[in-house]
Design an enzyme around this catalytic site. Structure first.
Site, PDB file in Angstrom:
ATOM      1  N   LEU A  80       0.818  -1.206   0.000  1.00 54.04           N
ATOM      2  CA  LEU A  80       0.000   0.000   0.000  1.00 54.04           C
ATOM      3  C   LEU A  80       0.853   1.257   0.000  1.00 54.04           C
ATOM      4  O   LEU A  80       0.319   2.369   0.042  1.00 54.04           O
ATOM      5  CB  LEU A  80      -0.920   0.003   1.232  1.00 54.04           C
ATOM      6  CG  LEU A  80      -1.790  -1.244   1.416  1.00 54.04           C
ATOM      7  CD1 LEU A  80      -2.546  -1.170   2.741  1.00 54.04           C
ATOM      8  CD2 LEU A  80      -2.759  -1.416   0.251  1.00 54.04           C
ATOM      9  N   TYR A 135       0.580  10.967 -11.805  1.00 56.59           N
ATOM     10  CA  TYR A 135       0.297   9.972 -10.772  1.00 56.59           C
ATOM     11  C   TYR A 135      -0.179   8.673 -11.418  1.00 56.59           C
ATOM     12  O   TYR A 135       0.275   7.569 -11.076  1.00 56.59           O
ATOM     13  CB  TYR A 135      -0.748  10.520  -9.813  1.00 56.59           C
ATOM     14  CG  TYR A 135      -1.194   9.568  -8.727  1.00 56.59           C
ATOM     15  CD1 TYR A 135      -0.337   9.211  -7.696  1.00 56.59           C
ATOM     16  CD2 TYR A 135      -2.492   9.041  -8.724  1.00 56.59           C
ATOM     17  CE1 TYR A 135      -0.745   8.339  -6.688  1.00 56.59           C
ATOM     18  CE2 TYR A 135      -2.907   8.174  -7.720  1.00 56.59           C
ATOM     19  CZ  TYR A 135      -2.035   7.825  -6.715  1.00 56.59           C
ATOM     20  OH  TYR A 135      -2.449   6.965  -5.722  1.00 56.59           O
ATOM     21  N   PRO A 326     -42.780   8.832  41.874  1.00 56.89           N
ATOM     22  CA  PRO A 326     -43.510   7.819  42.644  1.00 56.89           C
ATOM     23  C   PRO A 326     -45.011   8.105  42.705  1.00 56.89           C
ATOM     24  O   PRO A 326     -45.436   9.239  42.947  1.00 56.89           O
ATOM     25  CB  PRO A 326     -42.871   7.912  44.032  1.00 56.89           C
ATOM     26  CG  PRO A 326     -41.474   8.368  43.765  1.00 56.89           C
ATOM     27  CD  PRO A 326     -41.600   9.326  42.622  1.00 56.89           C
TER      28      PRO A 326
END
Length: 416
Positions: A80, A135, A326
């Site tokens: 890579l 490239y 409650p």
């Protein structure tokens, strides 16, 4: 080495396999090494009988001595390493073709004919707008070097031409527009889109890593190229990940802005399984700064307790958390089409419901000690009562439709 390669080729269990990854600190290398090490340590158990003994991570700070030693031991190479943005164009050839030559020469010197994968680029097609790409020319030269190596040595080579990559750990403002957009929008920075209609072929990093694991197992996907388009074929010269997405720049930016609005709207965009949006959202979240990872929710409170919406979706409803003091009873209403799902996660309560027009009351005692889901069907008036004298009752509530004040579909009627 020959016996190990034979075992690899026959897809049998690989014992003590050692893998060399060059460019290990790059975007792809970092993700691949992380998963290879997960397999090595036994944390990833979804790859059948694949066994990894060692992952050699080569990068710019490694030595030639290390490369030489690792080339002598490895049973598979992921190459890579490469140059993406050099100061001078001639560095493309040196960084991409040059290192590949060094790697292959080292393998030959160590008489190692293990499989070698090389990461090339779609630009190596030298087609369309890539026709003059320096490239691309350097990547194409690296490909031909690899094919010549296969003919000379008989080693298996796998040449992958990557399209645009994106995902976690991808460096913004480098060579990925998606990484730049994710980073900038996540951090409140400006972005520039010259032409929203430009379409990109995008490959998500986890899909790529999955394909790399397939290659390691001898199950790579093969292709040929029609211009810049990969055409999957079993005997293709090249290799490719089978899952990519073609998306316009404008669509990417629109999705990212929706993701950025989520802390305010709580709306999670539609993200079907295997969709680009699902992958992009994961990528986007990896760029969040620490001050945006946690965000406050709007809580509606009164003497009875509180109600807080957690998330909502356009097609699959919303999730909320309800806190009852409650002795308090909440609800006492029914819906025509909506249905809900109550899950008490803390405290002790009683859920009651009655079908409209009926006198029969259904009762369900619920508590955080034993989680269970209770569904409120359409047409049933329902309530929930906190049976404790001291402890709050905490209930996670799902509704199949996000609340719409213009069409609430909620009708008061006591259960009894």
């Amino acid at each position: 080495m020959a016996e190990a390669f034979a075992a690899f080729s026959n897809h049998k269990k690989i014992e003590k396999m050692k893998i060399l990854v060059t460019g290990a600190k790059g975007f792809v290398g970092k993700n691949l090494c992380a998963q290879l090490n997960n397999i090595k340590s036994g944390k990833a158990k979804c790859y059948g009988d694949l066994a990894i003994d060692e992952v050699f991570e080569y990068d710019v700070d490694s030595t030639q001595e290390q490369l030489d030693a690792w080339c002598g031991e490895c049973g598979f190479v992921f190459n890579l390493a490469g140059v993406n943005r050099p100061k001078n164009p001639e560095e493309f050839m040196k960084g991409n073709f040059g290192f590949a030559s060094v790697l292959l020469d080292t393998l030959k010197r160590r008489k190692n004919k293990c499989p070698v994968m090389i990461s090339s680029s779609i630009q190596a097609t030298l087609a369309g707008r890539f026709g003059d790409s320096e490239y691309g020319k350097s990547k194409k030269a690296g490909e031909e070097l690899m094919f010549n190596y296969a003919e000379e040595t008989g080693a298996k080579v796998l040449v992958y031409r990557f399209p645009n990559l994106y995902g976690k750990w991808c460096r913004p403002n480098y060579n990925s527009a998606v990484a730049t957009f994710c980073n900038n929008i996540a951090n409140g920075l400006p972005i520039q889109v010259n032409d929203p209609s430009v379409e990109l072929e995008l490959l998500y990093i986890d899909d790529l890593v999955g394909e790399m694991i397939c290659a390691l197992k001898g199950e790579e996907h093969r292709c040929e190229f029609d211009g810049v388009n990969a055409v999957m074929t079993p005997n293709g010269r090249y290799c490719a990940a089978p899952i990519t997405h073609h998306v316009k720049l404008g669509e990417i930016v629109d999705l990212l802005h929706k993701f950025a609005e989520m802390p305010q709207t709580l709306m999670i965009p539609e993200m079907p399984a295997d969709s680009f949006a699902k992958r992009l959202f994961s990528a986007y979240l990896s760029y969040l700064p620490k001050e945006k990872i946690a965000f406050a929710l709007k809580t509606n409170s009164d003497e009875r307790g509180s109600f807080t919406e957690l998330v909502r979706t356009r097609g699959c409803g919303q999730v909320s958390v309800n806190v009852s003091k409650p002795g308090v009873t909440k609800g006492q209403h029914w819906h025509n089409s909506k249905w809900e799902q109550f899950i008490v996660v803390s405290g002790r309560g009683l859920i009651e419901m009655r079908k409209e027009g009926s006198g029969e009351v259904l009762s369900f005692e619920v508590g955080g000690g034993k989680l269970q889901s209770v569904i409120m069907p359409p047409g049933y008036t329902h309530n929930i009562t906190n049976l404790s004298d001291t402890q709050d009752l905490v209930t996670v509530m799902y509704c199949n439709e996000p609340f719409d004040p213009n069409r609430p579909d909620t009708y008061f009627d006591p259960v009894k």
